[in-house]
Design a protein around this motif. Sequence first.
Motif, PDB file in Angstrom:
ATOM      1  N   HIS E  30       0.838  -1.201   0.000  1.00  0.00           N
ATOM      2  CA  HIS E  30       0.000   0.000   0.000  1.00  0.00           C
ATOM      3  C   HIS E  30       0.874   1.253   0.000  1.00  0.00           C
ATOM      4  O   HIS E  30       0.686   2.177  -0.787  1.00  0.00           O
ATOM      5  N   GLU E  31       1.864   1.269   0.880  1.00  0.00           N
ATOM      6  CA  GLU E  31       2.819   2.382   0.978  1.00  0.00           C
ATOM      7  C   GLU E  31       3.476   2.669  -0.378  1.00  0.00           C
ATOM      8  O   GLU E  31       3.730   3.806  -0.743  1.00  0.00           O
ATOM      9  N   LEU E  32       3.738   1.551  -1.113  1.00  0.00           N
ATOM     10  CA  LEU E  32       4.398   1.694  -2.416  1.00  0.00           C
ATOM     11  C   LEU E  32       3.386   1.923  -3.543  1.00  0.00           C
ATOM     12  O   LEU E  32       3.773   1.994  -4.712  1.00  0.00           O
TER      13      LEU E  32
ATOM     14  N   LEU F 177       9.731  -8.664  -5.707  1.00  0.00           N
ATOM     15  CA  LEU F 177       9.409  -8.695  -7.138  1.00  0.00           C
ATOM     16  C   LEU F 177       8.391  -7.619  -7.483  1.00  0.00           C
ATOM     17  O   LEU F 177       8.487  -6.957  -8.530  1.00  0.00           O
ATOM     18  N   MET F 178       7.415  -7.404  -6.602  1.00  0.00           N
ATOM     19  CA  MET F 178       6.412  -6.386  -6.887  1.00  0.00           C
ATOM     20  C   MET F 178       7.012  -4.984  -6.804  1.00  0.00           C
ATOM     21  O   MET F 178       6.699  -4.112  -7.626  1.00  0.00           O
ATOM     22  N   ALA F 179       7.856  -4.757  -5.822  1.00  0.00           N
ATOM     23  CA  ALA F 179       8.504  -3.449  -5.719  1.00  0.00           C
ATOM     24  C   ALA F 179       9.438  -3.219  -6.908  1.00  0.00           C
ATOM     25  O   ALA F 179       9.675  -2.079  -7.318  1.00  0.00           O
ATOM     26  N   GLY F 180       9.991  -4.289  -7.461  1.00  0.00           N
ATOM     27  CA  GLY F 180      10.825  -4.171  -8.649  1.00  0.00           C
ATOM     28  C   GLY F 180      12.272  -3.855  -8.355  1.00  0.00           C
ATOM     29  O   GLY F 180      13.118  -3.865  -9.251  1.00  0.00           O
ATOM     30  N   ASP F 181      12.589  -3.574  -7.101  1.00  0.00           N
ATOM     31  CA  ASP F 181      13.962  -3.248  -6.743  1.00  0.00           C
ATOM     32  C   ASP F 181      14.134  -3.489  -5.254  1.00  0.00           C
ATOM     33  O   ASP F 181      13.283  -3.099  -4.440  1.00  0.00           O
ATOM     34  N   THR F 182      15.221  -4.108  -4.876  1.00  0.00           N
ATOM     35  CA  THR F 182      15.441  -4.468  -3.482  1.00  0.00           C
ATOM     36  C   THR F 182      15.551  -3.231  -2.592  1.00  0.00           C
ATOM     37  O   THR F 182      15.000  -3.175  -1.488  1.00  0.00           O
ATOM     38  N   VAL F 183      16.246  -2.222  -3.064  1.00  0.00           N
ATOM     39  CA  VAL F 183      16.439  -1.026  -2.226  1.00  0.00           C
ATOM     40  C   VAL F 183      15.105  -0.313  -1.984  1.00  0.00           C
ATOM     41  O   VAL F 183      14.811   0.107  -0.858  1.00  0.00           O
ATOM     42  N   LYS F 184      14.321  -0.241  -3.033  1.00  0.00           N
ATOM     43  CA  LYS F 184      13.012   0.402  -2.883  1.00  0.00           C
ATOM     44  C   LYS F 184      12.158  -0.339  -1.838  1.00  0.00           C
ATOM     45  O   LYS F 184      11.545   0.274  -0.949  1.00  0.00           O
ATOM     46  N   ALA F 185      12.135  -1.658  -1.917  1.00  0.00           N
ATOM     47  CA  ALA F 185      11.365  -2.450  -0.959  1.00  0.00           C
ATOM     48  C   ALA F 185      11.937  -2.300   0.446  1.00  0.00           C
ATOM     49  O   ALA F 185      11.202  -2.183   1.434  1.00  0.00           O
ATOM     50  N   ALA F 186      13.246  -2.286   0.536  1.00  0.00           N
ATOM     51  CA  ALA F 186      13.879  -2.187   1.850  1.00  0.00           C
ATOM     52  C   ALA F 186      13.536  -0.856   2.509  1.00  0.00           C
ATOM     53  O   ALA F 186      13.296  -0.784   3.714  1.00  0.00           O
ATOM     54  N   GLN F 187      13.504   0.184   1.724  1.00  0.00           N
ATOM     55  CA  GLN F 187      13.203   1.497   2.296  1.00  0.00           C
ATOM     56  C   GLN F 187      11.755   1.583   2.784  1.00  0.00           C
ATOM     57  O   GLN F 187      11.480   2.138   3.864  1.00  0.00           O
ATOM     58  N   TYR F 189       9.921  -0.945   3.764  1.00  0.00           N
ATOM     59  CA  TYR F 189       9.889  -1.845   4.931  1.00  0.00           C
ATOM     60  C   TYR F 189      10.444  -1.117   6.153  1.00  0.00           C
ATOM     61  O   TYR F 189       9.854  -1.121   7.235  1.00  0.00           O
ATOM     62  N   ASP F 190      11.544  -0.438   5.959  1.00  0.00           N
ATOM     63  CA  ASP F 190      12.167   0.327   7.047  1.00  0.00           C
ATOM     64  C   ASP F 190      11.222   1.411   7.554  1.00  0.00           C
ATOM     65  O   ASP F 190      11.096   1.647   8.764  1.00  0.00           O
ATOM     66  N   ALA F 191      10.527   2.060   6.630  1.00  0.00           N
ATOM     67  CA  ALA F 191       9.651   3.165   7.028  1.00  0.00           C
ATOM     68  C   ALA F 191       8.480   2.687   7.891  1.00  0.00           C
ATOM     69  O   ALA F 191       8.008   3.424   8.764  1.00  0.00           O
ATOM     70  N   LEU F 192       8.055   1.437   7.669  1.00  0.00           N
ATOM     71  CA  LEU F 192       6.851   0.953   8.343  1.00  0.00           C
ATOM     72  C   LEU F 192       7.108   0.106   9.580  1.00  0.00           C
ATOM     73  O   LEU F 192       6.205  -0.103  10.392  1.00  0.00           O
ATOM     74  N   MET F 193       8.307  -0.431   9.725  1.00  0.00           N
ATOM     75  CA  MET F 193       8.589  -1.331  10.847  1.00  0.00           C
ATOM     76  C   MET F 193       8.692  -0.520  12.138  1.00  0.00           C
ATOM     77  O   MET F 193       9.149   0.625  12.130  1.00  0.00           O
ATOM     78  N   PRO F 194       8.272  -1.100  13.281  1.00  0.00           N
ATOM     79  CA  PRO F 194       8.500  -0.413  14.554  1.00  0.00           C
ATOM     80  C   PRO F 194      10.009  -0.190  14.752  1.00  0.00           C
ATOM     81  O   PRO F 194      10.823  -0.990  14.273  1.00  0.00           O
ATOM     82  N   PRO F 195      10.361   0.881  15.435  1.00  0.00           N
ATOM     83  CA  PRO F 195      11.784   1.271  15.507  1.00  0.00           C
ATOM     84  C   PRO F 195      12.691   0.175  16.074  1.00  0.00           C
ATOM     85  O   PRO F 195      13.808   0.009  15.613  1.00  0.00           O
ATOM     86  N   ASN F 196      12.184  -0.591  17.048  1.00  0.00           N
ATOM     87  CA  ASN F 196      13.093  -1.560  17.669  1.00  0.00           C
ATOM     88  C   ASN F 196      13.153  -2.908  16.946  1.00  0.00           C
ATOM     89  O   ASN F 196      13.871  -3.804  17.349  1.00  0.00           O
ATOM     90  N   ALA F 197      12.369  -3.087  15.885  1.00  0.00           N
ATOM     91  CA  ALA F 197      12.417  -4.354  15.145  1.00  0.00           C
ATOM     92  C   ALA F 197      13.650  -4.359  14.235  1.00  0.00           C
ATOM     93  O   ALA F 197      13.919  -3.379  13.536  1.00  0.00           O
ATOM     94  N   PRO F 198      14.380  -5.464  14.243  1.00  0.00           N
ATOM     95  CA  PRO F 198      15.606  -5.513  13.442  1.00  0.00           C
ATOM     96  C   PRO F 198      15.276  -5.540  11.941  1.00  0.00           C
ATOM     97  O   PRO F 198      14.398  -6.285  11.513  1.00  0.00           O
ATOM     98  N   ARG F 199      15.981  -4.742  11.131  1.00  0.00           N
ATOM     99  CA  ARG F 199      15.795  -4.752   9.680  1.00  0.00           C
ATOM    100  C   ARG F 199      16.687  -5.854   9.068  1.00  0.00           C
ATOM    101  O   ARG F 199      17.920  -5.757   9.142  1.00  0.00           O
TER     102      ARG F 199
END
Lengths: 333, 333, 333, 333, 333, 333
Positions: E30-32, F177-187, F189-199
């Motif tokens: 959704h974010e993407l 695969l849907m994001a089309g790029d690993t960095v884009k997906a990682a960013q 994911y990082d934006a939505l994860m709770p701060p203390n959850a390990p990336r």
Amino acid sequence: KRGIRSATPEEIQAGLTADVYFVGTQQILHELGLSDEVVTAEIFANHAGVLAGVEEALTMLAPLNVTVDALDEGSMVSAKQVVMRITGQYGVFGLYETALLGILAASSGWATAAHEIVEAAKPVPVVSFGARHVHPAVASVMDRAAMVGGAQGASSILGARQAGEIPSGTMPHALLLMAGDTVKAAQAYDALMPPNAPRVVLVDTFKDEAEEALRVAEALGSKLAAIRLDTPRERGGVTPELVREVRARLSQKGYGHVGIFVSGGLTPARVGPLVEAGVTGFGIGSYIAAASPLDMTMDLKEINGKPVAKRGRIPGLTPSPSLKRRQTGATGD
Amino acid sequence: KRGIRSATPEEIQAGLTADVYFVGTQQILHELGLSDEVVTAEIFANHAGVLAGVEEALTMLAPLNVTVDALDEGSMVSAKQVVMRITGQYGVFGLYETALLGILAASSGWATAAHEIVEAAKPVPVVSFGARHVHPAVASVMDRAAMVGGAQGASSILGARQAGEIPSGTMPHALLLMAGDTVKAAQAYDALMPPNAPRVVLVDTFKDEAEEALRVAEALGSKLAAIRLDTPRERGGVTPELVREVRARLSQKGYGHVGIFVSGGLTPARVGPLVEAGVTGFGIGSYIAAASPLDMTMDLKEINGKPVAKRGRIPGLTPSPSLKRRQTGATGD
Amino acid sequence: KRGIRSATPEEIQAGLTADVYFVGTQQILHELGLSDEVVTAEIFANHAGVLAGVEEALTMLAPLNVTVDALDEGSMVSAKQVVMRITGQYGVFGLYETALLGILAASSGWATAAHEIVEAAKPVPVVSFGARHVHPAVASVMDRAAMVGGAQGASSILGARQAGEIPSGTMPHALLLMAGDTVKAAQAYDALMPPNAPRVVLVDTFKDEAEEALRVAEALGSKLAAIRLDTPRERGGVTPELVREVRARLSQKGYGHVGIFVSGGLTPARVGPLVEAGVTGFGIGSYIAAASPLDMTMDLKEINGKPVAKRGRIPGLTPSPSLKRRQTGATGD
Amino acid sequence: KRGIRSATPEEIQAGLTADVYFVGTQQILHELGLSDEVVTAEIFANHAGVLAGVEEALTMLAPLNVTVDALDEGSMVSAKQVVMRITGQYGVFGLYETALLGILAASSGWATAAHEIVEAAKPVPVVSFGARHVHPAVASVMDRAAMVGGAQGASSILGARQAGEIPSGTMPHALLLMAGDTVKAAQAYDALMPPNAPRVVLVDTFKDEAEEALRVAEALGSKLAAIRLDTPRERGGVTPELVREVRARLSQKGYGHVGIFVSGGLTPARVGPLVEAGVTGFGIGSYIAAASPLDMTMDLKEINGKPVAKRGRIPGLTPSPSLKRRQTGATGD
Amino acid sequence: KRGIRSATPEEIQAGLTADVYFVGTQQILHELGLSDEVVTAEIFANHAGVLAGVEEALTMLAPLNVTVDALDEGSMVSAKQVVMRITGQYGVFGLYETALLGILAASSGWATAAHEIVEAAKPVPVVSFGARHVHPAVASVMDRAAMVGGAQGASSILGARQAGEIPSGTMPHALLLMAGDTVKAAQAYDALMPPNAPRVVLVDTFKDEAEEALRVAEALGSKLAAIRLDTPRERGGVTPELVREVRARLSQKGYGHVGIFVSGGLTPARVGPLVEAGVTGFGIGSYIAAASPLDMTMDLKEINGKPVAKRGRIPGLTPSPSLKRRQTGATGD
Amino acid sequence: KRGIRSATPEEIQAGLTADVYFVGTQQILHELGLSDEVVTAEIFANHAGVLAGVEEALTMLAPLNVTVDALDEGSMVSAKQVVMRITGQYGVFGLYETALLGILAASSGWATAAHEIVEAAKPVPVVSFGARHVHPAVASVMDRAAMVGGAQGASSILGARQAGEIPSGTMPHALLLMAGDTVKAAQAYDALMPPNAPRVVLVDTFKDEAEEALRVAEALGSKLAAIRLDTPRERGGVTPELVREVRARLSQKGYGHVGIFVSGGLTPARVGPLVEAGVTGFGIGSYIAAASPLDMTMDLKEINGKPVAKRGRIPGLTPSPSLKRRQTGATGD
Ligand SMILES: [Zn+2]
Ligand SMILES: [Zn+2]
Ligand SMILES: [Zn+2]
Ligand SMILES: [Zn+2]
Ligand SMILES: [Zn+2]
Ligand SMILES: [Zn+2]
Ligand SMILES: [Zn+2]
Ligand SMILES: [Zn+2]
Ligand SMILES: [Zn+2]
Ligand SMILES: [Zn+2]
Ligand SMILES: [Zn+2]
Ligand SMILES: [Zn+2]
């Protein structure tokens, strides 16, 4: 015409079991003017093992004018070790090469196999049960050799008798089948046996061994020395688990004094775990009886004191400090 | 006291080579009132092989009041096949179980091994050279069994004579060593042999076999039937390459008529390539002599006409159409 | 047109043995404006072994403006260990990658195999007999590498000469065949050899080795240094038993000073038992000559001082404390 | 002193690469009055394989007064088959035995290995990439032998040139690492290559092969002949799955014309599945280069027309109908 | 708190058994801005086998707005074959990946093992006896899968009932031990069973199986359907010889109608010889229950109709003609 | 009709997953007047392993009037060791034999496999990733058992929750695969994860792992906890060399804080070298999930205090000092 084809001791002593190519040799040596040459021959074992048959071989040489050195009956020999040395005129003893080698090879093969299984079974005693696998002419020879290798008894009448032992035995499956019930047969057997003979009853003919062992123990009580397990391969053979269970069931019912004697297809690898499981005696058949002969070779090593050898062998006498003088001929060194 | 320990035919016939546990059986059967029961026992082979010893076994049974069916001497038998069936009172023949099984097992083991190597060597003839590996009491029994298995001759005097064959032989290494030269020995041997006996000269004692073969061929010319190769393991044994080269060198010099007889450590796997290389005869020793007995089992299968069997076996007579009636007792069916 | 196809040292130095894909590289680098970049390349061995060829490789690099660090000739290297490092403009040395790797891989493969058999034969010396298995252009390279791996000599004239050794040799079978007799050839050989050259006579051409060894020893007496056994596979090859017997027969006749030199199909597993049996020297042919190259890889690891590597490799210089500076170029670090 | 240690064609032709024990032979033959004897020697292969090196061997024999028969270059030979026969005075050609055997053994070993992998790869062409595994003096000899064995090209400049082929190559990893990007390097390479040379771009240096292959295909379009996969072992090597995927991804994007050339650790067992997966060319390095020599033996078989042979071999000429007369000497038959 | 820890169907349907990393995925999409993308995923089997679990998987997908194609329950699949294809918004079905793969993998593993043993046992029927080896929550799932693989029945109540079969069973050892006698237990069992239920009596608890089988047959007569052999490993397990003998003894006494049902440690290799010996039914436990899952993988292969794939896989839909449309969603193709 | 076929805890507790042959047993015992007999049953493991499922088994027995002794959850047990003992009226608990054995066998099999790989991976933590290989009804049971065997976490929501752990996870390939790029997906994911959850970012979807790992590390910087390698078999899987290189490339660029988490086809043999190469966490799927059940057997050993056992087992209670009383029934000893 038809008859038992084995040779008698007299025929053996007369040289009739020799290889035919020793027959003309003496005549040729005479033709060549070599009849008086004094030679020394050595017999060595091609493999390591337990030496047996020495006494029988000496019996054969006794009438001849030769000097003989030999290792003791029952010696452990290594591959290529000299076990006997004969000095004299070749024409006097050459004819006996075949019989001498055969006596030593056959008995040493049996003794070696017996020794292997006796070592593996220690301290449980082993009895030779191999008579049914060899020609009856040599059953007693085999039983004797098995005892040289460490067996404590033998099942054949002549074999045990020659060794000065009471033959060991139990009862045949046929007797049980005719009686129709193990307990009935065991009671009749008990009634007829001399009081001091141990009662050993075969328990695998009709019923599960554990059930039958308890029935027999109840019937014979303190007179029962041991039950014998000879479970056929078709019922899984005798396994350590079976022995352990029969042992436990007997002991739980108060028959801790009853031993467990095992026979049937045993090998050195199989006896160890059975000993641990509680076996108190083994009957060994084909492992001893089907042993390969410990093949022996006779080589001429000196002629008139000079070292000789055929191609492939080292000329001259082999240093052999364990040989002992057993017979002295006129031409001995 | 010290003596040849094998049993005589008389002792065998008297039951002295039996397992001791057959001894009391008759008495127990009497005690149980079962002496008159008529039983049928079957002997079967545990493995496939060539059956031998039948005639010797029949000799042993001849004096007894039993009916006997048996396969022919030399039959090919499959695993578990019945080879002999005996019907009569158990007390009459039970004592002979051990000796019967031993006779059949030992001879069939030897015949089976001989058969294997004879098949592999076809069409080159095989001679039994195994006497030096077995006790002399049974050397003739083994030679006879080897011939049942297809061997064309045997080296032991008694063995060949019982088979009605002229024994096959060459000359011992000892004779050559004493003569000091192969050609010298060969010439003396030639001078003394009857004219029609084939001259076969051993050529591996002093020199390279190819060199010695040519020297002997030159000396004996057309009288030389064959040379014998028995090259020791220390010189690489007899290989197909050696045979091929000796064959070529002999033929190139005009000795195409001289055969090549080979002995020493031969097995079925080894004889094939040697036949291809040009061997004309084989002497087989330990492959036949050290054969395992073809172990046999005797089972009671009927009592008074009713099928029985111990646990693990199928009750009743086994269908066995190849058995032939060899002897008829009073109680036979 | 038809001719010896190997490359001369001049052609190698001129880069004609390079892989063709290095040829256009310099031009492309120029096109990309990268001609002046200073790079560092590392050569590492893909397997453990003995390093050889270093001096030859340095010869090739000597005319170039590059800095070179290398391990010592004869170093033991482990798998993946860096054996040489070159720093300079890639256009200057890239063309030599193929030849450098080939020089190091070939010689290290031979040296490694020689080392294995030298270790197994210790303390008996080993001589390289491999020239007949490789192209003559590299026979001397192989013999040199074998000596780096521990061999004490070599049979090829050029190989031994380059190593500053007197070449080791005996006599060819052909000479013996033409002479028609080993003793006759040995005597002629003895008459013509310089007095201090050791007489080593080949004894397996005509007769059994033991017989021939004694004939030669009788003929040459104290002048005979050694006999050589090279028994063909068709006669069983050279076995420890043969060596032991020849040793005994020579010593029994007073020729204890005569050594036994052995050649023919030797491997590390075979030399140990031969040493124990009394061999005093070995000639090793195909085990050294047929050794696989110890394959080498060259990787670029720095460009202008910054770590790089292709996928699968770790960027930057590999810590390699045993490398020694062998040549300094203008652009070296 | 330090230098490239391989021998030049002149040194080879002068006999300097011979085994030293051929050196004194001529003198001894003279001493024995045997210099004029005409002999015939045969060279045979000890194993089956593809014969190569014949033309080079004939070059060496050309100046000598001998008659030579030989099989054709590239013949399939069976074990023990005669590949060359030389007749003349032994003193004239004996010195060349070592070099002749080495030439034939080395080239036949390489040709045999090439043949095995060419057969396994059919119909996909194979190029020899082995130059980096052998000494540069023989790289061209190996490449030539590989082509005798069926390879369609070779990577070494001299090897391909001698065979009259355009050398096959792509680009080194070093060039890519310096360019910093595969596409950048590919474009520069494309700009400089002659128009008719096929563009083959190595794609495993920086990125995943499938990704890089697509980038290169986009950049070069229809000019791209093939991509080359040489994936290091650390990234799993080149597998059929990788080839299949790269094939699919290229074709899905419209690059069906782009071939896939594979190199790196290939063996006959590995090429089959790769061919099925879509490979269009192979570069074979160590499988050809590290092949064992096909060892050869030279035997004297006639002296003055009379058959001879050392022990273990059959005297006289071996029937060899495929030999062809290549050179006629004054003493030839 | 302490409790049965398995999940209920409701928890499974609610996604609680998912891998946690599917949980945040929908939010990230959704974010993407990718929530509305329609994707196609394929599930394929990593190994060949029998597919099962399809109906259960479709149950799980039924409430979702997706299009589903699938192979039939019980299809034979090859390695890498696509077994199911799902098209829809990823956020709608992604959460179920773990559960879908688990359902298919577990059931297909069991079905595949059942199929192997059913094939080996043909035409003798096989019953699943594996319930005691798996968690009770999935015992019925396993029994169902075994029947998909060819089993004719199952021992677990729920498993058999779901399959619409009457559960197959005999009697536990515990009942026999408590009754103290097999015949006593068999008679009570007979008295209480409905008339048409087959009487199958376990005969290995107290006595030898052959003896007990006859006692039971005598007691139940024509009402006895089969005896069951489950001989423990400690008594040799169930062997073809045991089956053959029990068969013969039953038939000789007139009980030819009594079948032989066998259980205990059976594998495909063991059932063949048992079938030949006369077995009429098998109970298979751990061979089915301990089967490895047939591991499955789900890959995204299209996004908005364009082929995609992760590295290592071929982009786009895999041709799969055997798939059948099972459910149609709003976004299906 | 179609539905999730697994059983609910209520169905299990109600005995519906039992083998059908326990059903009639109680009635037969009543018929035989044996309903009140008090018996003791023992459950033992057939192989060594880690015991799990005890608490679940006790849950099932809690409502019953029986006395229960058991080993502790997580005990190491040896082959044949008693793990649980139940005393009471057989009719009360006999029905639960199937479910009890299944619970213990399944969980102990999983715990044993987890234990093996945890030991091999020490001190690197292991997380259970096996949910996708088992039926979802037992995914949480498996995850719980894996933690009993030493795993530090589990990927399934329910499994981790029951163990009181936060579930461990990363991100699915589909998201990337849907994001089309690993960095884009990682960013995202990082934006939505709770701060203390390990990336932890999966890096093998599009590009070479080493390249992608550096791109992700550059994008997330100090927030990146670890990258995850799950390289498909088609790209060589995850090897120690790959880990070592990724570790080096990350550290050379200043990302020494980034861990390496590895998943995909791991076994005890494979994790050791990966630990040495620098892995910081493992996800283990099929090695745990496909573990064979640790098969269990329940035997009746006492009836009214008297020792009993079926054939093949030793009657009476097995000495088991580690058992602890967990529940006391009215009839317990
Ligand atoms: Zn018995
Ligand atoms: Zn031997
Ligand atoms: Zn001899
Ligand atoms: Zn047998
Ligand atoms: Zn030689
Ligand atoms: Zn390598
Ligand atoms: Zn590469
Ligand atoms: Zn060779
Ligand atoms: Zn049972
Ligand atoms: Zn798999
Ligand atoms: Zn992945
Ligand atoms: Zn098990």
